[in-house]
Motif scaffolding. Structure first.
Motif, PDB file in Angstrom:
ATOM      1  N   ALA A  25       4.662   6.919  -5.830  1.00 17.15           N
ATOM      2  CA  ALA A  25       5.415   6.185  -5.019  1.00 17.15           C
ATOM      3  C   ALA A  25       5.148   4.697  -5.264  1.00 17.15           C
ATOM      4  O   ALA A  25       6.285   3.785  -5.194  1.00 17.15           O
ATOM      5  CB  ALA A  25       5.172   6.219  -3.615  1.00 17.15           C
ATOM      6  N   GLY A  26       4.096   4.140  -5.486  1.00 15.32           N
ATOM      7  CA  GLY A  26       3.684   2.804  -5.502  1.00 15.32           C
ATOM      8  C   GLY A  26       4.294   2.173  -6.953  1.00 15.32           C
ATOM      9  O   GLY A  26       4.673   1.282  -7.116  1.00 15.32           O
ATOM     10  N   CYS A  27       3.976   3.020  -8.028  1.00 12.34           N
ATOM     11  CA  CYS A  27       4.466   2.672  -9.301  1.00 12.34           C
ATOM     12  C   CYS A  27       6.012   2.679  -9.552  1.00 12.34           C
ATOM     13  O   CYS A  27       6.488   1.653 -10.090  1.00 12.34           O
ATOM     14  CB  CYS A  27       3.818   3.516 -10.376  1.00 12.34           C
ATOM     15  N   PHE A  42       7.402  -0.747  -8.002  1.00  6.18           N
ATOM     16  CA  PHE A  42       7.526  -1.696  -9.233  1.00  6.18           C
ATOM     17  C   PHE A  42       8.613  -1.477  -9.981  1.00  6.18           C
ATOM     18  O   PHE A  42       9.368  -2.384 -10.716  1.00  6.18           O
ATOM     19  CB  PHE A  42       5.890  -1.767  -9.548  1.00  6.18           C
ATOM     20  N   TRP A  43       8.515  -0.272 -10.623  1.00  6.46           N
ATOM     21  CA  TRP A  43       9.728   0.209 -11.580  1.00  6.46           C
ATOM     22  C   TRP A  43      11.247  -0.270 -11.007  1.00  6.46           C
ATOM     23  O   TRP A  43      11.867  -0.667 -11.684  1.00  6.46           O
ATOM     24  CB  TRP A  43       9.619   1.602 -11.661  1.00  6.46           C
ATOM     25  N   GLY A  64      16.456  -3.674 -10.374  1.00  7.74           N
ATOM     26  CA  GLY A  64      16.793  -4.770  -9.850  1.00  7.74           C
ATOM     27  C   GLY A  64      16.632  -4.459  -8.285  1.00  7.74           C
ATOM     28  O   GLY A  64      17.595  -5.204  -7.460  1.00  7.74           O
ATOM     29  N   ALA A  65      15.771  -3.524  -8.038  1.00  9.81           N
ATOM     30  CA  ALA A  65      15.740  -3.734  -6.267  1.00  9.81           C
ATOM     31  C   ALA A  65      15.156  -5.046  -5.704  1.00  9.81           C
ATOM     32  O   ALA A  65      14.468  -5.805  -6.437  1.00  9.81           O
ATOM     33  CB  ALA A  65      14.770  -2.550  -6.108  1.00  9.81           C
ATOM     34  N   GLY A 102       4.968  -0.806  -2.041  1.00  9.06           N
ATOM     35  CA  GLY A 102       4.446  -0.355  -3.482  1.00  9.06           C
ATOM     36  C   GLY A 102       3.026  -0.487  -3.508  1.00  9.06           C
ATOM     37  O   GLY A 102       1.899   0.152  -3.865  1.00  9.06           O
ATOM     38  N   LEU A 103       2.444  -1.907  -3.060  1.00 11.70           N
ATOM     39  CA  LEU A 103       0.968  -2.346  -3.114  1.00 11.70           C
ATOM     40  C   LEU A 103       0.308  -1.359  -2.054  1.00 11.70           C
ATOM     41  O   LEU A 103      -0.827  -1.210  -2.300  1.00 11.70           O
ATOM     42  CB  LEU A 103       0.976  -3.822  -2.804  1.00 11.70           C
TER      43      LEU A 103
END
Length: 107
Positions: A16-18, A21-22, A28-29, A37-38
């Motif tokens: 979920a965190g990665c 970032f993706w 473009g989110a 994410g962090l």
């Protein structure tokens, strides 16, 4: 918590965190997605410290197989792409490797 539960939860939080970032970098989110994410990546790291293992490297190696399988589940459940037979074979190989690391005789 059992090791298997920790691994499944850790995989969810890491993916979920990665993925957050993706989504920001590749899709473009909004950059606001970086905050959860962090938090998710911190939860992932904290969970892995709960694994009952004599060495961090062994815990991380075993977790790697679970991560691969969980990533394929994410691919299907969240991204809407059904894993093909090669994805499934690869996931099974990774889980087999994780089981060897966890259950292999030591001595």
């Amino acid at each position: 918590m059992t090791t298997s539960v920790v691994f499944v939860l850790a995989a969810f939080f890491e993916i979920a965190g990665c993925f957050a970032f993706w989504a920001v970098v590749r899709s473009g989110a909004s950059a606001l997605w970086l905050a959860p994410g962090l938090v998710s990546l911190v939860a992932f790291a904290a969970l892995l410290t709960q694994v009952d293992a004599s060495a961090a490297g062994r815990a991380f190696a075993a977790y790697g197989g679970v991560y691969v399988a969980a990533s394929l589940a994410w691919l299907w459940a969240v991204e809407g792409f059904r894993p093909d037979r090669w994805d499934l074979v690869g996931g099974a190989v990774c889980l087999t490797g994780a089981a060897i690391v966890v259950f292999g005789p030591r001595g």
